[in-house]
Design an enzyme around this catalytic site. Structure first.
Site, PDB file in Angstrom:
ATOM      1  N   ASP A   5      -6.017  -9.118   6.936  1.00  7.20           N
ATOM      2  CA  ASP A   5      -6.267  -7.862   7.638  1.00  7.20           C
ATOM      3  C   ASP A   5      -6.445  -6.704   6.660  1.00  7.20           C
ATOM      4  OD1 ASP A   5      -3.342  -8.550   7.462  1.00  7.20           O
ATOM      5  OD2 ASP A   5      -3.145  -6.428   7.953  1.00  7.20           O
ATOM      6  N   ASN A   6      -6.212  -6.950   5.372  1.00  9.41           N
ATOM      7  CA  ASN A   6      -6.447  -5.936   4.352  1.00  9.41           C
ATOM      8  C   ASN A   6      -7.692  -6.235   3.520  1.00  9.41           C
ATOM      9  OD1 ASN A   6      -4.264  -4.334   5.015  1.00  9.41           O
ATOM     10  ND2 ASN A   6      -2.870  -5.405   3.646  1.00  9.41           N
ATOM     11  N   GLY A  44       4.568   4.692  13.759  1.00  9.89           N
ATOM     12  CA  GLY A  44       3.171   5.037  13.543  1.00  9.89           C
ATOM     13  C   GLY A  44       2.936   6.117  12.511  1.00  9.89           C
ATOM     14  N   LYS A  98      -4.351   7.536   8.820  1.00  3.91           N
ATOM     15  CA  LYS A  98      -3.149   6.787   8.485  1.00  3.91           C
ATOM     16  C   LYS A  98      -1.967   7.729   8.685  1.00  3.91           C
ATOM     17  CE  LYS A  98      -1.313   3.660   4.923  1.00  3.91           C
ATOM     18  NZ  LYS A  98      -1.569   3.064   3.577  1.00  3.91           N
TER      19      LYS A  98
END
Length: 485
Positions: A265-266, A136, A123
């Protein structure tokens, strides 16, 4: 290039590069991911290393140097391929196809000493094809918050991913919700799987049931192995996922935890908690508590978490119906409430000091507890800690002795609900054998630590980091969480 062909892969003196990485997900083919490169950072300062995880990887912490973490998880030397997974998802109820790993990638997969396959996911490691114009990156404060959340939840008994390392990277970041520029970091998250509900939703969007079945077979083979030989393995998989998710959200609720961003998506396909952004632990019992400032309508508020997770499981049926009978999935989902209530009741009773109680008394005690917490707005975590701190065998003698040495409770007669709660608790103690008192005291102590990861606590350890680069309060807080003090 395969894993075995990676330069210096097997001969490296770095223990992380010498691990026996498996290509389980990579072997599925590039329909599920893109190969990416990691950002090259101007600075590498190891701020957190999770030595507690190293034995699970077969590593001895004292033999792993800080530089090993930096080389592997900050400079990303000696590891290829790095895979950014593709997925879609429902975000606040709206379908979003512009998703995927936007600031991270799958670093590698390792079979741990327990025989299970674990993923190392980054991450803050830089741009990917799914960054959507973002940089990002991950703020240092965001990394600190995730380390704390994962450790706190783990030690509260929640099934969660954990952070293996966090490295400050020296890149200044600009964020609208923080003083800018702010500091940056990259972290490694160790989780049971990188695959999400949204991974399947993307395949359904592109009408690829063949890829859906291939992925589902992979999930069962790797994460539900006990079902792989069953004739009805697909329906059994979904039923077990329902059970895992129901138990997970019950763990959140008992811990007083609000995830804040329960988009599909989590949601992990293994029923594990992960990805901690604007989360918060509730200060008082308030079902309408909102952790994310951008959750304008309270969709993901604390009290909605069970129904949202149930809804996400229902939405997962859409991509899975190409493989699994719809009626069988509905039958599996119908068990959600029962699983949730059983787990939540069990966990809350432990917070009240009881491993088990007859059902009528258990239900009444839990109802009175929640009613008092909601009406009084005393500190949620403080209430249970005060029970553990002040518990005494004298509570059997008279209801007036229950919590009477704590200043967080109302004066006698001021709260009818609290008075009823004390009377019932007193009655339950007298219905039990006298030798149960020590067991109750121990159960209270184990399940109600003093340290609660409330927002003011996080800010109190972030301020010395931001102002003086003083990390000692952060490490002290981790130790308090680990020791459950």
């Amino acid at each position: 290039m395969t894993l075995a062909e990676t330069p210096n892969y097997k001969n490296s003196s770095n223990p992380f590069l010498s691990l026996n990485y498996e290509s389980a997900l990579e072997s599925l083919g590039d329909d599920y991911y893109d190969e990416v490169a990691a950002e090259e950072f101007p600075q590498h300062i190891l701020r957190w290393r999770n030595d507690a995880l190293l034995p699970r990887l077969g590593l001895e912490p004292q033999l792993v140097k800080d530089e090993d973490f930096v080389t592997a998880f900050g400079k990303f030397q000696g590891r290829k391929p790095l895979l950014a997974l593709r997925y879609h998802g429902y975000q606040f109820g709206e379908y979003n196809r512009q998703l995927g790993d936007g600031r991270g990638f799958l670093y590698g997969q390792v079979r741990a000493t327990d025989g299970e396959l674990y993923d190392f996911g980054t991450k803050g490691s830089g741009r990917t094809p799914y960054s959507r114009g973002g940089d990002g990156m991950l703020t240092l404060k965001g990394g600190v918050r995730e380390v704390l959340a994962a450790e706190a939840l783990h030690h509260l008994g929640v099934r969660t991913s954990r952070c293996l390392s966090m490295i400050e990277t020296g890149l200044p970041l600009w964020r609208g919700d923080e003083p800018s520029p702010t500091r940056s970091c990259v972290m490694i998250r160790m989780s049971s799987s990188h695959i999400r509900f949204g991974t399947f939703e993307r395949l359904h969007f592109f009408q690829r049931p063949d890829l859906t079945k291939k992925l589902l077979d992979h999930v069962i083979e790797q994460y539900y192995r006990h079902l792989s030989a069953e004739q009805n393995k697909y329906a059994l998989f979904y039923a077990e996922l329902v059970k895992r998710v129901a138990k997970l959200v019950a763990q959140w609720m008992a811990a007083g935890f609000c995830h804040a961003v329960l988009n599909t998506d989590n949601m992990s396909i293994t029923g594990e908690s992960f990805d901690y952004g604007p989360y918060a632990f509730i200060p008082t019992y308030n079902p309408s508590f909102i952790a994310a400032y951008f959750d304008y309508y309270g969709r993901y508020c604390y009290g909605n978490q069970p129904s949202i997770c149930q809804l996400n499981l229902q939405m997962l049926q859409e991509p899975l119906k190409a493989i699994i009978d719809k009626e069988e999935m509905e039958a599996g989902l119908a068990m959600f409430d029962e699983y949730y209530q059983a787990e939540y009741s069990s966990l809350m009773l432990k917070k009240l000091g009881f491993e088990d109680l007859p059902h009528p008394e258990a239900g009444e005690l839990l109802n009175l507890t929640v009613e008092f917490l909601k009406d009084s707005q005393v500190g949620y975590h403080q209430f249970f800690y005060e029970m553990a701190r002040t518990f005494s065998s004298k509570w059997r003698d008279d209801p007036g002795f229950v919590l009477n040495s704590s200043d967080i409770v109302p004066v006698p007669g001021a709260s009818g609900v609290f008075d009823d709660w004390c009377i019932l608790y007193h009655k339950i103690l007298n219905d039990l054998e006298s030798d149960c008192i020590d067991v109750i005291a121990q159960t209270l102590a184990v399940n109600n630590p003093k340290t609660a990861l409330l927002r003011p606590v996080i800010e109190s350890i972030w301020e010395p980091i931001a102002q003086e680069d003083n990390w000692q309060p952060f490490y002290d807080l981790i130790k308090a969480i680990e020791s459950r003090k």
